[in-house]
Design a protein around this motif. Structure first.
Motif, PDB file in Angstrom:
ATOM      1  N   VAL A 209       0.838  -1.197   0.000  1.00  0.00           N
ATOM      2  CA  VAL A 209       0.000   0.000   0.000  1.00  0.00           C
ATOM      3  C   VAL A 209       0.880   1.256   0.000  1.00  0.00           C
ATOM      4  CG1 VAL A 209      -1.609   1.364   1.394  1.00  0.00           C
ATOM      5  CG2 VAL A 209      -1.998  -1.076   1.061  1.00  0.00           C
ATOM      6  N   LEU A 210       1.892   1.279   0.857  1.00  0.00           N
ATOM      7  CA  LEU A 210       2.762   2.447   0.943  1.00  0.00           C
ATOM      8  C   LEU A 210       3.556   2.655  -0.351  1.00  0.00           C
ATOM      9  CD1 LEU A 210       4.089   2.252   4.615  1.00  0.00           C
ATOM     10  CD2 LEU A 210       2.215   3.630   3.697  1.00  0.00           C
ATOM     11  N   ALA A 211       3.908   1.561  -1.012  1.00  0.00           N
ATOM     12  CA  ALA A 211       4.626   1.678  -2.286  1.00  0.00           C
ATOM     13  C   ALA A 211       3.749   2.380  -3.329  1.00  0.00           C
ATOM     14  CB  ALA A 211       5.042   0.301  -2.785  1.00  0.00           C
ATOM     15  N   GLN A 212       2.476   2.021  -3.354  1.00  0.00           N
ATOM     16  CA  GLN A 212       1.553   2.673  -4.292  1.00  0.00           C
ATOM     17  C   GLN A 212       1.324   4.137  -3.902  1.00  0.00           C
ATOM     18  OE1 GLN A 212      -1.925   0.087  -5.509  1.00  0.00           O
ATOM     19  NE2 GLN A 212      -1.104  -1.177  -3.861  1.00  0.00           N
ATOM     20  N   ALA A 213       1.245   4.400  -2.595  1.00  0.00           N
ATOM     21  CA  ALA A 213       1.080   5.788  -2.136  1.00  0.00           C
ATOM     22  C   ALA A 213       2.306   6.619  -2.487  1.00  0.00           C
ATOM     23  CB  ALA A 213       0.839   5.808  -0.633  1.00  0.00           C
ATOM     24  N   ALA A 214       3.494   6.019  -2.356  1.00  0.00           N
ATOM     25  CA  ALA A 214       4.729   6.739  -2.685  1.00  0.00           C
ATOM     26  C   ALA A 214       4.789   7.061  -4.174  1.00  0.00           C
ATOM     27  CB  ALA A 214       5.941   5.908  -2.278  1.00  0.00           C
ATOM     28  N   ALA A 215       4.244   6.177  -5.010  1.00  0.00           N
ATOM     29  CA  ALA A 215       4.216   6.434  -6.450  1.00  0.00           C
ATOM     30  C   ALA A 215       3.224   7.533  -6.791  1.00  0.00           C
ATOM     31  CB  ALA A 215       3.867   5.150  -7.199  1.00  0.00           C
ATOM     32  N   ALA A 216       2.101   7.578  -6.056  1.00  0.00           N
ATOM     33  CA  ALA A 216       1.044   8.539  -6.369  1.00  0.00           C
ATOM     34  C   ALA A 216       1.302   9.921  -5.784  1.00  0.00           C
ATOM     35  CB  ALA A 216      -0.297   8.017  -5.853  1.00  0.00           C
ATOM     36  N   ALA A 217       1.948   9.982  -4.629  1.00  0.00           N
ATOM     37  CA  ALA A 217       2.060  11.243  -3.884  1.00  0.00           C
ATOM     38  C   ALA A 217       2.646  12.400  -4.693  1.00  0.00           C
ATOM     39  CB  ALA A 217       2.863  11.022  -2.604  1.00  0.00           C
ATOM     40  N   PRO A 218       3.759  12.237  -5.394  1.00  0.00           N
ATOM     41  CA  PRO A 218       4.346  13.401  -6.087  1.00  0.00           C
ATOM     42  C   PRO A 218       3.623  13.790  -7.373  1.00  0.00           C
ATOM     43  CG  PRO A 218       5.672  11.442  -6.473  1.00  0.00           C
ATOM     44  CD  PRO A 218       4.616  11.044  -5.495  1.00  0.00           C
ATOM     45  N   LEU A 219       2.685  12.978  -7.825  1.00  0.00           N
ATOM     46  CA  LEU A 219       1.970  13.250  -9.073  1.00  0.00           C
ATOM     47  C   LEU A 219       0.617  13.872  -8.766  1.00  0.00           C
ATOM     48  CD1 LEU A 219       2.694   9.833 -10.816  1.00  0.00           C
ATOM     49  CD2 LEU A 219       4.052  11.927 -10.940  1.00  0.00           C
ATOM     50  N   ASP A 220       0.231  14.867  -9.531  1.00  0.00           N
ATOM     51  CA  ASP A 220      -1.041  15.551  -9.297  1.00  0.00           C
ATOM     52  C   ASP A 220      -2.175  14.788  -9.976  1.00  0.00           C
ATOM     53  OD1 ASP A 220      -1.820  17.567  -7.678  1.00  0.00           O
ATOM     54  OD2 ASP A 220      -1.823  19.111  -9.220  1.00  0.00           O
ATOM     55  N   ILE A 221      -2.403  13.559  -9.551  1.00  0.00           N
ATOM     56  CA  ILE A 221      -3.427  12.720 -10.163  1.00  0.00           C
ATOM     57  C   ILE A 221      -4.487  12.369  -9.133  1.00  0.00           C
ATOM     58  CG2 ILE A 221      -1.876  11.706 -11.888  1.00  0.00           C
ATOM     59  CD1 ILE A 221      -1.607   9.264 -10.039  1.00  0.00           C
ATOM     60  N   THR A 222      -5.652  11.976  -9.627  1.00  0.00           N
ATOM     61  CA  THR A 222      -6.738  11.543  -8.756  1.00  0.00           C
ATOM     62  C   THR A 222      -6.467  10.114  -8.292  1.00  0.00           C
ATOM     63  OG1 THR A 222      -8.249  12.887 -10.060  1.00  0.00           O
ATOM     64  CG2 THR A 222      -9.231  11.289  -8.569  1.00  0.00           C
ATOM     65  N   VAL A 223      -6.718   9.852  -7.022  1.00  0.00           N
ATOM     66  CA  VAL A 223      -6.480   8.523  -6.441  1.00  0.00           C
ATOM     67  C   VAL A 223      -7.772   8.057  -5.792  1.00  0.00           C
ATOM     68  CG1 VAL A 223      -5.151   7.167  -4.787  1.00  0.00           C
ATOM     69  CG2 VAL A 223      -4.054   9.045  -6.039  1.00  0.00           C
ATOM     70  N   LEU A 224      -8.164   6.815  -6.078  1.00  0.00           N
ATOM     71  CA  LEU A 224      -9.338   6.212  -5.455  1.00  0.00           C
ATOM     72  C   LEU A 224      -8.884   5.176  -4.443  1.00  0.00           C
ATOM     73  CD1 LEU A 224     -12.423   5.878  -5.326  1.00  0.00           C
ATOM     74  CD2 LEU A 224     -12.215   4.115  -7.096  1.00  0.00           C
ATOM     75  N   LEU A 225      -9.211   5.398  -3.175  1.00  0.00           N
ATOM     76  CA  LEU A 225      -8.851   4.483  -2.098  1.00  0.00           C
ATOM     77  C   LEU A 225     -10.040   3.581  -1.807  1.00  0.00           C
ATOM     78  CD1 LEU A 225      -7.153   7.081   0.275  1.00  0.00           C
ATOM     79  CD2 LEU A 225      -6.075   5.685  -1.492  1.00  0.00           C
ATOM     80  N   THR A 226      -9.815   2.282  -1.855  1.00  0.00           N
ATOM     81  CA  THR A 226     -10.885   1.326  -1.596  1.00  0.00           C
ATOM     82  C   THR A 226     -10.490   0.412  -0.449  1.00  0.00           C
ATOM     83  OG1 THR A 226     -10.034  -0.306  -3.179  1.00  0.00           O
ATOM     84  CG2 THR A 226     -11.540   1.376  -4.028  1.00  0.00           C
ATOM     85  N   GLY A 227     -11.464  -0.299   0.069  1.00  0.00           N
ATOM     86  CA  GLY A 227     -11.218  -1.210   1.186  1.00  0.00           C
ATOM     87  C   GLY A 227     -12.388  -1.180   2.141  1.00  0.00           C
ATOM     88  N   ARG A 366      -6.048  -0.249  -2.966  1.00  0.00           N
ATOM     89  CA  ARG A 366      -6.917  -0.994  -2.054  1.00  0.00           C
ATOM     90  C   ARG A 366      -6.197  -1.216  -0.728  1.00  0.00           C
ATOM     91  NH1 ARG A 366      -8.483  -5.899   0.087  1.00  0.00           N
ATOM     92  NH2 ARG A 366      -6.540  -6.890  -0.565  1.00  0.00           N
ATOM     93  N   LEU A 367      -6.858  -0.841   0.361  1.00  0.00           N
ATOM     94  CA  LEU A 367      -6.269  -1.040   1.682  1.00  0.00           C
ATOM     95  C   LEU A 367      -6.675  -2.405   2.221  1.00  0.00           C
ATOM     96  CD1 LEU A 367      -6.412   2.191   1.368  1.00  0.00           C
ATOM     97  CD2 LEU A 367      -5.925   2.151   3.805  1.00  0.00           C
ATOM     98  N   PRO A 368      -5.716  -3.192   2.701  1.00  0.00           N
ATOM     99  CA  PRO A 368      -6.030  -4.550   3.167  1.00  0.00           C
ATOM    100  C   PRO A 368      -6.738  -4.531   4.514  1.00  0.00           C
ATOM    101  CG  PRO A 368      -3.724  -4.056   3.570  1.00  0.00           C
ATOM    102  CD  PRO A 368      -4.282  -2.881   2.820  1.00  0.00           C
ATOM    103  N   SER A 369      -7.528  -5.557   4.762  1.00  0.00           N
ATOM    104  CA  SER A 369      -8.166  -5.726   6.071  1.00  0.00           C
ATOM    105  C   SER A 369      -7.122  -6.226   7.067  1.00  0.00           C
ATOM    106  CB  SER A 369      -9.307  -6.727   5.971  1.00  0.00           C
ATOM    107  OG  SER A 369      -8.788  -8.026   5.671  1.00  0.00           O
ATOM    108  N   LEU A 370      -7.458  -6.194   8.350  1.00  0.00           N
ATOM    109  CA  LEU A 370      -6.527  -6.700   9.362  1.00  0.00           C
ATOM    110  C   LEU A 370      -6.266  -8.186   9.197  1.00  0.00           C
ATOM    111  CD1 LEU A 370      -7.152  -5.013  12.832  1.00  0.00           C
ATOM    112  CD2 LEU A 370      -5.231  -4.754  11.267  1.00  0.00           C
ATOM    113  N   THR A 371      -7.222  -8.912   8.637  1.00  0.00           N
ATOM    114  CA  THR A 371      -7.013 -10.341   8.397  1.00  0.00           C
ATOM    115  C   THR A 371      -5.857 -10.562   7.434  1.00  0.00           C
ATOM    116  OG1 THR A 371      -9.376 -10.738   8.731  1.00  0.00           O
ATOM    117  CG2 THR A 371      -8.135 -12.474   7.637  1.00  0.00           C
ATOM    118  N   GLU A 372      -5.663  -9.623   6.513  1.00  0.00           N
ATOM    119  CA  GLU A 372      -4.589  -9.739   5.525  1.00  0.00           C
ATOM    120  C   GLU A 372      -3.255  -9.230   6.057  1.00  0.00           C
ATOM    121  OE1 GLU A 372      -6.075  -8.577   1.369  1.00  0.00           O
ATOM    122  OE2 GLU A 372      -7.573  -7.710   2.708  1.00  0.00           O
TER     123      GLU A 372
END
Length: 520
Positions: A209-227, A366-372
């Motif tokens: 999840v953090l790897a995807q956030a790190a890729a998205a953060a510096p770019l001015d793009i729309t991000v959809l967070l699911t979970g 997509r954010l994982p559940s605690l089970t994951e």
């Protein structure tokens, strides 16, 4: 009172002081984490020496130029950076270089330190600085100025040196433990590029999840967070914002599910005077409030059709019309959105616009559940425990091994949010009892009117409704009965029972301990 009796009383007081000092030194060895260990250690040596200021620092490696862990006493937070800077250049540098205790009656008069601007500014008189660890040292203990006027007596120097010797093996053990934990931390490289201090965990699922956030953060793009609910979508949205070029701008949150359709347009885009019956003056919308920053739309799946159309226009043209306005307003905002519903299904049902869906999910995360990410449960529990104690002013509490096993074994359908509330409630119960540890009974108290489960909760129970029980307790009893049956069928071979239940063997062992199961 005769001189001999006075001397005897003084000797007795001295013996008791030494006894208490060494007893508390031994108690420091019970610490499991480096930060509370340093705080308790510094509090002890400051108290025993009567110093006005104190400082302890440790380095992960003798080759480090800056301390990895440090704690100060008797100074304001704003002063610490200056004090640390002085320490690294002066007294501490000499103690680390020589491996010897530095002691002076007055730094103001000592030619080694008197030319220091910080010494002059802070009017530093008596000081003691002892290295921690054999050559090369791994840190120092520094004491400055006494509550009583005059230099630190020889007894204090002896105690500080003894203190430094005794905490060395404790410190080295905790440093090694932290080093191994860091090596096993999948998220560590990503935390160097993200401002993610509030994200707790080190699992591979969280690292993804953090790897995807790190890729998205510096770019001015729309991000959809699911979970699913409670997985931390709002928190991750803040991390993306604070790690982006818009970090200095505002972070404005709008819960789409909480807005009536009639108020949606003015709440989102604002309204001009007279636009509707309640608009007696110009109303600033959330888009304008987020100018130069980030607009976070939570529960985007609940946005009404009229709002979906207007949001689509904003994303396409970067312009919007305030309610009652005839001229478009240019918007400089980044949009992040979150949902716990399947928007693809909503699109198929014609409940959500397909064109808006594709505009939103330029980069879905997509954010994982605690089970994951079950390996993060214990870390999260300890974090919530510490935060609860800090918020409510409780003495420091810890979760017992039994309690940690119990939270790891439990199912948290509400994920991080539910776990946090459960640990907070447990800490409140433990603090009310005046105990130092959170036990399983604090986390999972019996439901009102329900009979208390027997130790082990292993007696066979019917699979069906569990009247009078909470969801957690009913789940625990079912899991306990299921695991016991599997163990009985496999001659209490945990590996075979785990294979039958499709569990990892390590998790099965944790469940056995959490449910306190034993062979009849």
């Amino acid at each position: 009172m005769s001189p001999s009796s006075t001397d005897g009383s003084a000797t007795q007081a001295h013996v008791e002081k030494e006894r208490d000092f060494y007893r508390k030194l031994l108690e420091l060895g019970q610490a499991d984490e480096i930060e509370p260990f340093l705080s308790d250690a510094l509090a002890l040596i400051v108290e025993i020496s009567g110093a006005l200021r104190g400082y302890v620092e440790l380095m992960s490696s003798p080759d480090d130029r800056e301390p990895t862990f440090w704690v100060a006493h008797g100074c304001e937070d704003k002063d610490v950076a200056e004090i640390r800077g002085y320490f690294s250049r002066g007294v501490i540098a000499e103690a680390l270089a020589t491996g010897r205790t530095i002691s002076t009656v007055s730094a103001l008069l000592d030619p080694r330190f008197s030319t220091s601007k910080s010494v002059q500014k802070n009017r530093i008189e008596a000081l003691l600085c002892a290295p921690v660890g054999a050559a090369p040292p791994v840190g120092v203990v520094y004491l400055q100025n006494r509550a009583k006027k005059g230099p630190f007596p020889e007894d204090d120097r002896r105690r500080v040196e003894a203190f430094a010797r005794h905490i060395t093996p404790f410190a080295e053990r905790l440093l090694l433990r932290r080093r191994r934990a860091d090596e096993a931390d999948s998220t560590r490289p990503l935390r160097r590029t993200l401002r993610a201090d509030g994200i707790v965990g080190r699992s591979a699922a969280l690292a993804d999840v953090l790897a995807q956030a790190a890729a998205a953060a510096p770019l001015d793009i729309t991000v959809l967070l699911t979970g699913t609910s409670g997985t931390g979508k709002t928190q991750l949205a803040r991390v993306i914002h604070e790690s982006s070029r818009r970090a200095r701008g505002p972070f404005v949150e709008l819960n789409c599910a909480a807005l009536p359709e009639a108020l949606l347009e003015s709440e989102l885009f604002g309204a001009l005077p007279g636009a509707h019956s309640t608009a007696g003056r110009k109303i600033e919308g959330k888009v304008a409030a987020a100018e130069g920053g980030t607009l976070f739309l939570d529960e985007i799946g609940e946005l009404k059709p009229s709002g979906q159309a207007k949001l689509l226009q904003l994303l396409q043209s970067k312009e919007y019309y305030p309610l009652g306005g005839t001229r478009p307003v240019r918007a400089d905002v980044r949009v992040l959105a979150a949902t716990n519903v399947d928007l693809k299904v909503a699109v198929q049902r014609k409940e959500f616009r397909e064109d808006l869906f594709y505009r939103l999910q330029v980069l879905p995360i997509r954010l994982p559940s605690l089970t994951e990410r079950r390996e993060d449960v214990a870390l999260l529990s300890e974090y919530f425990c510490a935060e609860t104690c800090k918020t409510h002013g409780f003495p420091r509490l810890q979760l017992s091994v039994d309690a940690l096993c119990a939270v790891e074994a439990a199912e948290w359908s509400g994920n991080v949010r539910e776990l946090g509330h459960a640990v907070e409630a447990a800490a409140i119960r433990a603090a009310a009892e005046g105990v130092a540890q959170i036990e399983r009974r604090h986390l999972f108290p019996p439901a009102a009117g329900a009979s208390r489960p027997e130790k082990g909760a292993g007696a066979p129970v019917e699979i069906g409704p569990y009247r009078g029980l909470t969801f957690q307790e009913a789940t625990r009893r079912f899991q306990s009965a299921l695991l016991r049956d599997a163990l009985e069928e496999n001659g209490w071979n945990v590996a075979d029972a785990a294979a039958k239940l499709d569990l990892a063997r390590s998790h099965a062992y944790r469940l056995v301990r959490a449910f306190d199961l034993s062979r009849r």
